[in-house]
Write an enzyme that holds these catalytic residues in place. Structure first.
Site, PDB file in Angstrom:
ATOM      1  N   GLU A  94     -20.346  20.650  31.454  1.00 27.92           N
ATOM      2  CA  GLU A  94     -19.586  20.577  30.212  1.00 27.92           C
ATOM      3  C   GLU A  94     -19.050  21.948  29.804  1.00 27.92           C
ATOM      4  O   GLU A  94     -17.905  22.076  29.361  1.00 27.92           O
ATOM      5  CB  GLU A  94     -20.450  19.991  29.089  1.00 27.92           C
ATOM      6  CG  GLU A  94     -20.866  18.551  29.306  1.00 27.92           C
ATOM      7  CD  GLU A  94     -19.709  17.570  29.156  1.00 27.92           C
ATOM      8  OE1 GLU A  94     -18.582  17.987  28.857  1.00 27.92           O
ATOM      9  OE2 GLU A  94     -19.953  16.356  29.338  1.00 27.92           O
ATOM     10  N   ASP A 112     -17.260  10.429  38.981  1.00 30.76           N
ATOM     11  CA  ASP A 112     -15.807  10.422  38.809  1.00 30.76           C
ATOM     12  C   ASP A 112     -15.105  11.705  39.224  1.00 30.76           C
ATOM     13  O   ASP A 112     -14.271  11.722  40.131  1.00 30.76           O
ATOM     14  CB  ASP A 112     -15.451  10.046  37.365  1.00 30.76           C
ATOM     15  CG  ASP A 112     -16.236  10.862  36.332  1.00 30.76           C
ATOM     16  OD1 ASP A 112     -17.124  11.652  36.712  1.00 30.76           O
ATOM     17  OD2 ASP A 112     -15.960  10.701  35.125  1.00 30.76           O
ATOM     18  N   GLU A 114     -18.091   1.413  26.507  1.00 31.78           N
ATOM     19  CA  GLU A 114     -18.593   2.371  27.488  1.00 31.78           C
ATOM     20  C   GLU A 114     -18.943   1.685  28.811  1.00 31.78           C
ATOM     21  O   GLU A 114     -18.721   2.248  29.876  1.00 31.78           O
ATOM     22  CB  GLU A 114     -19.810   3.104  26.924  1.00 31.78           C
ATOM     23  CG  GLU A 114     -20.254   4.311  27.726  1.00 31.78           C
ATOM     24  CD  GLU A 114     -19.298   5.492  27.631  1.00 31.78           C
ATOM     25  OE1 GLU A 114     -19.640   6.571  28.155  1.00 31.78           O
ATOM     26  OE2 GLU A 114     -18.219   5.351  27.025  1.00 31.78           O
ATOM     27  N   GLU A 169      -9.562   8.645  29.314  1.00 32.34           N
ATOM     28  CA  GLU A 169      -9.260   8.295  30.707  1.00 32.34           C
ATOM     29  C   GLU A 169      -8.155   7.255  30.853  1.00 32.34           C
ATOM     30  O   GLU A 169      -7.278   7.376  31.721  1.00 32.34           O
ATOM     31  CB  GLU A 169     -10.529   7.826  31.411  1.00 32.34           C
ATOM     32  CG  GLU A 169     -11.481   8.944  31.805  1.00 32.34           C
ATOM     33  CD  GLU A 169     -12.260   9.507  30.630  1.00 32.34           C
ATOM     34  OE1 GLU A 169     -12.824  10.617  30.752  1.00 32.34           O
ATOM     35  OE2 GLU A 169     -12.299   8.841  29.565  1.00 32.34           O
TER      36      GLU A 169
END
Length: 648
Positions: A213, A358, A462, A481
């Site tokens: 992050e 991902d 989610e 996304e």
């Protein structure tokens, strides 16, 4: 009169029997009539009923059979045999032919006046969140949009990793949105924000953060803003200011140095998931990390190395990618989602495209585009082939043929068998990556599936269970996304359908997420209850992609210079400087081991940075001209997908 009663009785009996058979095969509309049972269409049964070839294998192109299981197989096959004698052969897709023109009427055009209105709406959305962050929250990391307060790390509960992994007490939202200000054309506020970062931000903090992050949100934004300030060849032109002395680059370097301890003392070279910015890896740190977290550092670390001439950062990031790659299954070529950094054993054996996986795939391709390392593209090619072979279910072609629409499922990395029946919202990034790879046809179909889920709930849960046709995890934290993939598909096809998708998303956010001081996480996508949090990616990505979708004249779309977005949506020009390095002798050649396991008959294209697959391109040669201004997906398939998520 008696004979009349007999006739009426026979008619009623026949009608009753027909009705029972009708319902037994599930061929009626969704009904309940007030009772506690639910009857719905089942696409697999219809597919079997109208199968054109007696010996067709259903499992090859049908994943919807899992919605009702295997118990109908024998009865449906018998029904198919009877149907061959009594009726002409027909496809179950013919069921969806009705009212198909409604899709054409709704999606085939988008007026310029409406486009301008949506552009202004996206701009206002950004500034409503940004201005309130600056007013009520700065210099804290995030805005609580309901209470109009700032939010920092949860110091009273260090185990609250949902907060503490992201918030490091370093003005996260301001840093994460720097280049968005330039995208919106606000050079004045961009300069003010940069100066605030230089004057107020320090990484000498007792904060334990997630390496991934901190890398994508902070390091990536600092590098992007520095490049935009110092290189007038980028799409925004000359936006530097007097007195800037590479301070953002120095901050980026300082942060990267503080992240380096994560790569020390690991037997595999795969980094620890978290570091303390003052003291390094915490003594109680776990030895497990996810594939995306450990393998999605190469873009930012690689650019930093090439900007400052120090190979260390790219080397550790590339070593981690190679280590993960060498742990993939020999049988399937797939990777798992959680690995032990000391033993190299897979703790999580699920292979999918969503959380935990991902951006690993994303950065294999984007690293090649930026740096030109053929090793990166060979890994991406092999990974993509394994994904297509083992994760993809449904018919072979998106826009032709029989069977269910393509869907990518979660499987066991060793066997390729389905592990569960849910997909998560992070997977909605994948159509955008497919666009970059030139696989626009598959991108169109997968995007349509996620858009159908959005239409049903006004958000993306989610996790969505495609077997139950219901959310498994109900919250939506304003993720970008689906918007990102919508934007990239519009750039590739110029199809007005994607402008309608963007408008639906924009209006849903305005209706369901807007609160007193910003936009709030949806706690429950059905009842639209909210949580008091606005994550930084809402401003840095969601608003950015929505604005760019409707801004045809943005400098990013008019410039001859190429660029990509990082996984956090930060603009990075494709620059010759990033394809040059001064430390060839410091990188041991490990391509031989890679070559032993991969075919060499598909060489990486040398001109990918200039090809139409790069996102700044305005056309895509994979989409025929006659389909550019009709629906990207045929009406019958759109209607099929809408049905599969319970829209009718």
């Amino acid at each position: 009169m008696q004979w009349r009663s007999i006739v009426v009785g026979l008619v009623v009996l026949r009608l009753s029997l027909s009705c029972v058979l009708w319902l037994a095969f599930g061929l009626g509309p969704s009904v309940s009539w007030g009772f506690n049972f639910h009857l719905s269409f089942n696409l697999h049964k219809l597919d079997l009923l109208f199968r054109e070839e007696k010996g067709t294998e259903a499992s090859g192109n049908s994943w919807s059979q899992r919605i009702q299981g295997q118990r109908y197989e024998e009865a449906a096959t018998t029904c198919a045999k009877a149907g061959e004698q009594s009726r002409p052969k027909r496809s179950y897709l013919s069921f969806f032919d009705g009212n198909k023109d409604e899709y054409v009427r709704r999606y085939s055009s988008f007026p310029d006046t409406l486009k301008a209105k949506m552009k202004d709406m996206a701009k206002e959305m950004f500034y409503f969140g940004y201005d309130n962050y600056m007013k009520y929250a700065f210099p804290e990391d995030e805005l609580n949009p309901i209470d109009c307060e700032g939010r920092g790390p949860d110091v009273l509960n260090p185990s609250n990793i949902n907060i503490n992994d992201v918030l490091g007490n370093y003005s996260l939202t301001l840093i994460d949105t720097l280049d968005t200000l330039l995208v919106l054309g606000n050079v004045t506020e961009f300069h003010r924000a940069v100066k605030l970062v230089i004057d107020t931000v320090s990484f000498d903090k007792d904060s334990t953060v997630q390496v991934f992050e901190a890398n994508i949100r902070i390091l990536g934004s600092l590098i992007s803003a520095h490049i935009l300030l110092t290189d007038p060849k980028h799409p925004f032109g000359e936006v530097g200011f007097d007195g800037y002395d590479n301070e953002l680059l120095h901050l980026a370097h300082d942060l990267a140095v503080r992240l380096l301890p994560a790569f020390e003392n690991t037997s595999t070279g795969i980094p620890y998931p978290r570091v303390n910015l003052k003291s390094g890896v915490p003594p109680d740190s776990i030895n497990e990390t996810c594939t995306a977290g450990a393998g999605s550092l190469l873009v930012e670390f690689g650019i930093l190395s090439r900007l400052i001439g120090d190979s260390t950062f790219e080397w550790v990031a590339r070593r981690a990618v190679r280590a993960l790659w060498n742990l993939r299954s020999n049988e399937t070529g797939l990777l798992g989602n959680v690995v032990n950094i000391q033993t190299g054993q897979w703790v999580g054996k699920q292979s999918g495209l969503g959380a935990g996986m991902d951006s690993f795939y994303e950065y294999l391709l984007k690293s090649y585009i930026l740096f030109g390392e053929k090793e990166d593209y060979r890994m991406f090619q092999a990974a993509y082939e394994s994904i297509q072979n083992h994760l993809r279910r449904g018919r072979e072609s998106c826009n032709e043929g029989e069977g269910d629409p393509p869907l990518y499922v979660n499987v066991n990395m060793f066997s390729g068998e389905i592990m569960n029946t849910w997909i998560d919202s992070l997977q909605a990034f994948f159509p955008g990556l497919q666009v970059l790879n030139g696989d626009v046809d598959n991108a169109i179909c997968l995007h349509a599936f996620y858009y159908a889920i959005w239409k049903r709930f006004g958000a993306l849960p989610e996790r969505y269970n495609w077997q139950l046709q219901a959310p498994d995890v109900l919250f939506y934290p304003l993720r970008p996304e689906l918007v990102e993939s919508t934007y990239l598909l519009y750039q590739a096809t110029k199809n007005p359908f994607y402008l309608h998708v963007g408008m639906d998303i924009l209006q849903s956010l305005e209706k369901n997420a807007k609160v007193r001081c910003g936009y709030a996480t949806l706690h429950h996508v059905v009842d639209k209850s909210k949580e008091d949090r606005m994550e930084s990616f809402f401003l840095s990505e969601t608003c950015k992609y929505l604005y760019l979708l409707f801004d045809e004249d943005n400098p990013l779309h008019k410039s001859d210079n190429k660029y990509i977005f990082t996984t956090e949506g930060h603009v990075v020009p494709i620059d010759k400087r990033f394809r040059e390095k001064q430390w060839n002798d410091l990188f041991p050649c490990e391509e031989g081991a890679l070559a032993e396991r991969e075919p060499q008959n598909q060489p990486a294209p040398s001109n990918i940075s200039n090809s139409r697959s790069v996102l700044c391109s305005l056309q895509c040669n994979r989409i025929p001209d006659e389909r550019r201004y009709t629906l990207p997906l045929k009406s019958v398939y759109m209607r099929q997908i809408d049905h599969m998520v319970g829209l009718f």
